[in-house]
Structures are given as structure tokens and as C-alpha cells.
Design a protein around this motif. Structure first.
Motif, PDB file in Angstrom:
ATOM      1  N   THR A  28     -28.985 -19.577  75.621  1.00 32.92           N
ATOM      2  CA  THR A  28     -29.706 -20.497  76.560  1.00 32.92           C
ATOM      3  C   THR A  28     -31.051 -19.806  76.935  1.00 32.92           C
ATOM      4  N   PRO A  29     -31.919 -20.664  77.614  1.00 29.02           N
ATOM      5  CA  PRO A  29     -33.448 -20.054  77.737  1.00 29.02           C
ATOM      6  C   PRO A  29     -33.343 -18.944  78.656  1.00 29.02           C
ATOM      7  N   GLN A  30     -32.281 -18.835  79.781  1.00 31.93           N
ATOM      8  CA  GLN A  30     -32.262 -17.784  80.744  1.00 31.93           C
ATOM      9  C   GLN A  30     -31.087 -16.840  80.384  1.00 31.93           C
ATOM     10  N   ALA A  31     -30.800 -16.957  79.284  1.00 31.58           N
ATOM     11  CA  ALA A  31     -29.383 -15.903  78.748  1.00 31.58           C
ATOM     12  C   ALA A  31     -29.687 -14.665  79.122  1.00 31.58           C
ATOM     13  N   VAL A  32     -28.601 -13.827  79.436  1.00 28.34           N
ATOM     14  CA  VAL A  32     -28.726 -12.574  79.842  1.00 28.34           C
ATOM     15  C   VAL A  32     -27.816 -11.510  78.835  1.00 28.34           C
ATOM     16  N   MET A  33     -28.438 -10.647  78.410  1.00 30.41           N
ATOM     17  CA  MET A  33     -27.745  -9.837  77.232  1.00 30.41           C
ATOM     18  C   MET A  33     -27.971  -8.024  78.111  1.00 30.41           C
ATOM     19  N   LYS A  34     -26.635  -7.568  78.077  1.00 27.83           N
ATOM     20  CA  LYS A  34     -26.558  -6.127  78.484  1.00 27.83           C
ATOM     21  C   LYS A  34     -26.075  -5.621  77.231  1.00 27.83           C
ATOM     22  N   ASP A  35     -26.711  -4.386  76.894  1.00 30.35           N
ATOM     23  CA  ASP A  35     -26.391  -3.385  75.848  1.00 30.35           C
ATOM     24  C   ASP A  35     -26.770  -2.130  75.998  1.00 30.35           C
ATOM     25  N   ASP A  36     -26.025  -1.088  75.769  1.00 36.37           N
ATOM     26  CA  ASP A  36     -26.637   0.335  75.808  1.00 36.37           C
ATOM     27  C   ASP A  36     -27.421   0.787  77.188  1.00 36.37           C
ATOM     28  N   GLY A  37     -26.741  -0.142  78.400  1.00 39.66           N
ATOM     29  CA  GLY A  37     -27.317   0.424  79.596  1.00 39.66           C
ATOM     30  C   GLY A  37     -28.391  -0.245  80.096  1.00 39.66           C
ATOM     31  N   HIS A  38     -28.809  -1.330  79.440  1.00 41.89           N
ATOM     32  CA  HIS A  38     -30.203  -2.130  79.584  1.00 41.89           C
ATOM     33  C   HIS A  38     -29.730  -3.457  79.746  1.00 41.89           C
ATOM     34  N   THR A  39     -30.594  -4.268  80.539  1.00 42.64           N
ATOM     35  CA  THR A  39     -30.197  -5.813  80.521  1.00 42.64           C
ATOM     36  C   THR A  39     -31.414  -6.428  80.127  1.00 42.64           C
ATOM     37  N   TYR A  40     -31.410  -7.563  79.400  1.00 40.66           N
ATOM     38  CA  TYR A  40     -32.319  -8.518  78.923  1.00 40.66           C
ATOM     39  C   TYR A  40     -32.152  -9.549  79.294  1.00 40.66           C
ATOM     40  N   THR A  41     -33.296 -10.307  79.914  1.00 44.28           N
ATOM     41  CA  THR A  41     -33.128 -11.597  80.388  1.00 44.28           C
ATOM     42  C   THR A  41     -34.125 -12.744  79.678  1.00 44.28           C
ATOM     43  N   GLY A  42     -33.682 -13.660  79.253  1.00 44.91           N
ATOM     44  CA  GLY A  42     -34.549 -14.580  78.651  1.00 44.91           C
ATOM     45  C   GLY A  42     -34.392 -14.263  77.055  1.00 44.91           C
ATOM     46  N   PRO A  87     -19.417   4.537  61.633  1.00 37.89           N
ATOM     47  CA  PRO A  87     -19.126   3.079  62.110  1.00 37.89           C
ATOM     48  C   PRO A  87     -18.386   3.431  63.520  1.00 37.89           C
ATOM     49  N   ILE A  88     -18.739   2.244  64.419  1.00 36.47           N
ATOM     50  CA  ILE A  88     -18.059   2.339  65.595  1.00 36.47           C
ATOM     51  C   ILE A  88     -17.567   0.721  65.720  1.00 36.47           C
ATOM     52  N   ASN A  89     -16.382   0.740  66.538  1.00 38.74           N
ATOM     53  CA  ASN A  89     -15.974  -0.632  67.064  1.00 38.74           C
ATOM     54  C   ASN A  89     -16.465  -0.810  68.649  1.00 38.74           C
ATOM     55  N   LEU A  90     -17.145  -2.153  68.503  1.00 41.27           N
ATOM     56  CA  LEU A  90     -17.592  -2.546  69.992  1.00 41.27           C
ATOM     57  C   LEU A  90     -16.873  -3.944  70.323  1.00 41.27           C
ATOM     58  N   PHE A  91     -16.974  -3.932  71.663  1.00 42.16           N
ATOM     59  CA  PHE A  91     -16.497  -5.111  72.336  1.00 42.16           C
ATOM     60  C   PHE A  91     -17.861  -6.099  72.628  1.00 42.16           C
ATOM     61  N   TYR A  92     -17.832  -7.427  72.145  1.00 45.72           N
ATOM     62  CA  TYR A  92     -18.832  -8.292  72.421  1.00 45.72           C
ATOM     63  C   TYR A  92     -18.239  -9.276  73.604  1.00 45.72           C
ATOM     64  N   ARG A  93     -18.850  -9.545  74.837  1.00 39.86           N
ATOM     65  CA  ARG A  93     -18.137 -10.271  75.610  1.00 39.86           C
ATOM     66  C   ARG A  93     -19.421 -11.589  75.730  1.00 39.86           C
ATOM     67  N   LEU A 103     -24.287 -15.338  78.468  1.00 40.03           N
ATOM     68  CA  LEU A 103     -24.054 -14.009  78.655  1.00 40.03           C
ATOM     69  C   LEU A 103     -23.695 -13.317  77.482  1.00 40.03           C
ATOM     70  N   LEU A 104     -23.950 -12.262  77.211  1.00 34.56           N
ATOM     71  CA  LEU A 104     -23.378 -11.212  76.209  1.00 34.56           C
ATOM     72  C   LEU A 104     -23.534  -9.882  76.744  1.00 34.56           C
ATOM     73  N   GLU A 105     -22.502  -9.092  76.722  1.00 33.11           N
ATOM     74  CA  GLU A 105     -22.153  -8.054  77.099  1.00 33.11           C
ATOM     75  C   GLU A 105     -21.811  -7.041  75.918  1.00 33.11           C
ATOM     76  N   VAL A 106     -22.239  -6.050  75.294  1.00 37.20           N
ATOM     77  CA  VAL A 106     -21.841  -5.059  74.459  1.00 37.20           C
ATOM     78  C   VAL A 106     -21.308  -3.890  74.889  1.00 37.20           C
ATOM     79  N   THR A 107     -20.225  -3.459  74.708  1.00 37.83           N
ATOM     80  CA  THR A 107     -19.667  -2.141  75.014  1.00 37.83           C
ATOM     81  C   THR A 107     -18.987  -1.528  74.021  1.00 37.83           C
ATOM     82  N   ALA A 108     -18.591  -0.127  74.389  1.00 39.01           N
ATOM     83  CA  ALA A 108     -17.715   0.646  73.408  1.00 39.01           C
ATOM     84  C   ALA A 108     -16.400   0.467  73.727  1.00 39.01           C
TER      85      ALA A 108
END
Length: 108
Positions: A28-42, A87-93, A103-108
Motif C-alpha cells: 500500500t502507499p503508506q505501508a510500514v516495514m520493520k526489519d533489523d531494528g529499523h522502520t521504513y514507511t512508504g 543461512p537463517i530462518n526468519l519470521f515475516y509477519r 505492514l511487514l515485520e521481519v524478525t529472527a
């Protein structure tokens, strides 16, 4: 896990991991992504981060599990690339709205 078992926007996201233009169409235009301790908006911030990460780590992501919880689609994926611990297994919410990722949150 076959990509066809994933909801369309999520399957498109993983298919486009090295293609910023295709990635941009997943959010979406105003989507939020959180990954590696950072938040990216848009969309622009998200695709810029993803393009930089793709160039730096050359990662490949292979989803292997999908769950639904509290309105989120949770994908577990094996990520392999040029980074410590690979390699690592990650969660994508993912939170989906009107067929796109809001919204997308990536965590270990």
C-alpha cells in the motif's frame, strides 16, 4: 512450500525480492516495514531499503511455513546470502489490506 499456497500479495513479494519495481507493487502507499531494528514507511523507503539489502547481501528467501494469527499472515522462510549467520530462518509477519501489504515485520 509451493508459492501458490501463499496469499497473492505475499507470493508476489517473495517472487520480487530482487526487483524493486515489482516489490513496489506489493505494498500500500503508506505501508510500514520493520526489519533489523529499523522502520521504513512508504513504498519508496521500503523499496530503497530492499534494493540496498539485495545488492549488499544477495540473499535468497525460501518460504516454508504459513500461519495466521491475530489478523496477520506469518511466513517462516530460510534466508541464505552473504551475511554472518547465513543461512537463517526468519519470521515475516504480513498484514494485508485490499490485496496489498500494509505492514511487514521481519524478525529472527
Amino acid at each position: 512450500m509451493h508459492p501458490s499456497t501463499l496469499p497473492e500479495p505475499i507470493a508476489a513479494y517473495f517472487a520480487a525480492e530482487h526487483n524493486p519495481e515489482a516489490l513496489a507493487r506489493c505494498f500500500t502507499p503508506q505501508a510500514v516495514m520493520k526489519d533489523d531494528g529499523h522502520t521504513y514507511t512508504g513504498v519508496e523507503a521500503i523499496t530503497a531499503f530492499m534494493a540496498e539489502a539485495s545488492a549488499k547481501y544477495s540473499a535468497t528467501t525460501v518460504p516454508f511455513a504459513l500461519e495466521r494469527e491475530d489478523g496477520l499472515q506469518i511466513v517462516r522462510a530460510k534466508v541464505t546470502g552473504n551475511f554472518p549467520g547465513s543461512p537463517i530462518n526468519l519470521f515475516y509477519r504480513f498484514r494485508l489490506e485490499r490485496g496489498l501489504i500494509s505492514l511487514l515485520e521481519v524478525t529472527a
